[in-house]
Design a protein around this motif. Structure first.
Motif, mmCIF file in Angstrom:
data_model
loop_
_atom_site.group_PDB
_atom_site.id
_atom_site.type_symbol
_atom_site.label_atom_id
_atom_site.label_comp_id
_atom_site.label_asym_id
_atom_site.label_seq_id
_atom_site.Cartn_x
_atom_site.Cartn_y
_atom_site.Cartn_z
ATOM 1 N N SER A 194 60.890 90.717 48.495
ATOM 2 C CA SER A 194 61.610 90.278 47.289
ATOM 3 C C SER A 194 60.996 90.863 46.032
ATOM 4 C CB SER A 194 61.616 88.757 47.191
ATOM 5 O OG SER A 194 62.364 88.209 48.239
ATOM 6 N N THR B 100 61.597 95.434 60.618
ATOM 7 C CA THR B 100 62.007 94.086 60.206
ATOM 8 C C THR B 100 60.819 93.379 59.557
ATOM 9 O OG1 THR B 100 61.314 93.050 62.272
ATOM 10 C CG2 THR B 100 63.581 93.943 62.196
ATOM 11 N N ASN B 101 61.103 92.256 58.906
ATOM 12 C CA ASN B 101 60.016 91.474 58.298
ATOM 13 C C ASN B 101 59.008 91.035 59.363
ATOM 14 O OD1 ASN B 101 61.281 91.794 55.875
ATOM 15 N ND2 ASN B 101 61.758 89.634 55.564
ATOM 16 N N ARG B 102 59.515 90.654 60.517
ATOM 17 C CA ARG B 102 58.633 90.200 61.605
ATOM 18 C C ARG B 102 57.708 91.334 62.049
ATOM 19 N NH1 ARG B 102 59.005 85.736 63.738
ATOM 20 N NH2 ARG B 102 61.211 85.411 63.404
ATOM 21 N N ARG C 200 67.175 95.768 50.963
ATOM 22 C CA ARG C 200 66.117 96.554 51.601
ATOM 23 C C ARG C 200 66.574 97.959 51.988
ATOM 24 N NH1 ARG C 200 63.571 92.985 55.136
ATOM 25 N NH2 ARG C 200 62.698 94.649 56.393
ATOM 26 N N HIS D 266 55.207 85.734 58.119
ATOM 27 C CA HIS D 266 56.591 86.149 57.907
ATOM 28 C C HIS D 266 57.019 85.819 56.479
ATOM 29 C CE1 HIS D 266 61.010 85.880 58.283
ATOM 30 N NE2 HIS D 266 60.838 86.928 59.069
ATOM 31 N N LYS D 267 56.608 84.663 55.985
ATOM 32 C CA LYS D 267 56.969 84.228 54.627
ATOM 33 C C LYS D 267 56.329 85.158 53.579
ATOM 34 C CE LYS D 267 56.878 80.368 51.457
ATOM 35 N NZ LYS D 267 56.371 79.077 51.114
ATOM 36 N N ARG E 94 58.339 88.307 53.458
ATOM 37 C CA ARG E 94 59.608 88.037 52.772
ATOM 38 C C ARG E 94 59.385 88.026 51.251
ATOM 39 N NH1 ARG E 94 61.274 83.361 55.166
ATOM 40 N NH2 ARG E 94 60.441 82.127 53.459
ATOM 41 N N ASN E 95 58.300 87.410 50.801
ATOM 42 C CA ASN E 95 57.991 87.373 49.371
ATOM 43 C C ASN E 95 57.681 88.767 48.830
ATOM 44 O OD1 ASN E 95 58.391 84.606 49.227
ATOM 45 N ND2 ASN E 95 56.223 84.120 49.486
#
Length: 176
Positions: free
Chosen positions: A146, A126-128, A157, A138-139, A142-143
């Protein structure tokens, strides 16, 4: 064949009781200086690429007119390759696909950090989890996700993970 040693053989892809492709493979293995032109009415991808793999120097469709056939024989005799113009797009597409399937090409648009992110996506993280492992916010993850999706032209994903696995990202990363 042994006695005549032709410079160019024009062969139908379908022979009675034998495959022209197999015969081409036999001829080019036994007499490497002999060139083979496959003459066929089939524009099928499989036969085209099988003939090329078997060593054919030419692949022309039977609709070819006699003057063009003579020119094809002359060209192949000079060591050139001849391909029916209607088949060229298929060959170009296959070359492009092969190039894009090579790991060094498949991932060349990604930075090292993006490769790290993609590798973890392929592991199902996961992103976390990725953020914790790579000491990122986390941001930021996410970037990165993307950006990876955008650069690879992927919708999600899961698709990116499948791409990474299919193109052997793990082997690619272990080379460094």
């Amino acid at each position: 064949m042994e006695r005549l040693r032709p410079q160019v053989v024009v062969m139908d892809i379908r022979l009675p009781g034998h495959s022209g492709i197999d015969a081409c493979r036999d001829i080019t293995a036994r007499w490497p200086e002999t060139r083979v032109i496959m003459l066929t009415s089939y524009a099928e991808d499989k036969r085209l690429f099988d003939a090329i793999a078997a060593g054919a120097s030419g692949y022309v469709l039977k609709q070819i007119d006699s003057d063009d056939l003579v020119r094809a024989i002359e060209r192949v005799g000079r060591g050139e390759a001849v391909l029916d113009p209607t088949l060229t797009p298929k060959v170009l597409q296959r070359v492009r696909e092969a190039e894009h399937s090579r790991p060094e090409t498949a991932f060349r648009v990604l930075t090292e950090r993006e490769l790290e992110i993609l590798a973890r996506l392929a592991e199902g993280k996961t992103n976390r989890e990725i953020a914790q492992e790579l000491f990122l916010s986390h941001k930021a993850v996410r970037n990165y996700v993307s950006t990876v999706l955008q650069k690879l032209g992927m919708a999600n994903r899961t698709e990116a993970a499948a791409y990474a696995i299919h193109h052997h990202l793990d082997e690619y990363l272990s080379k460094d």
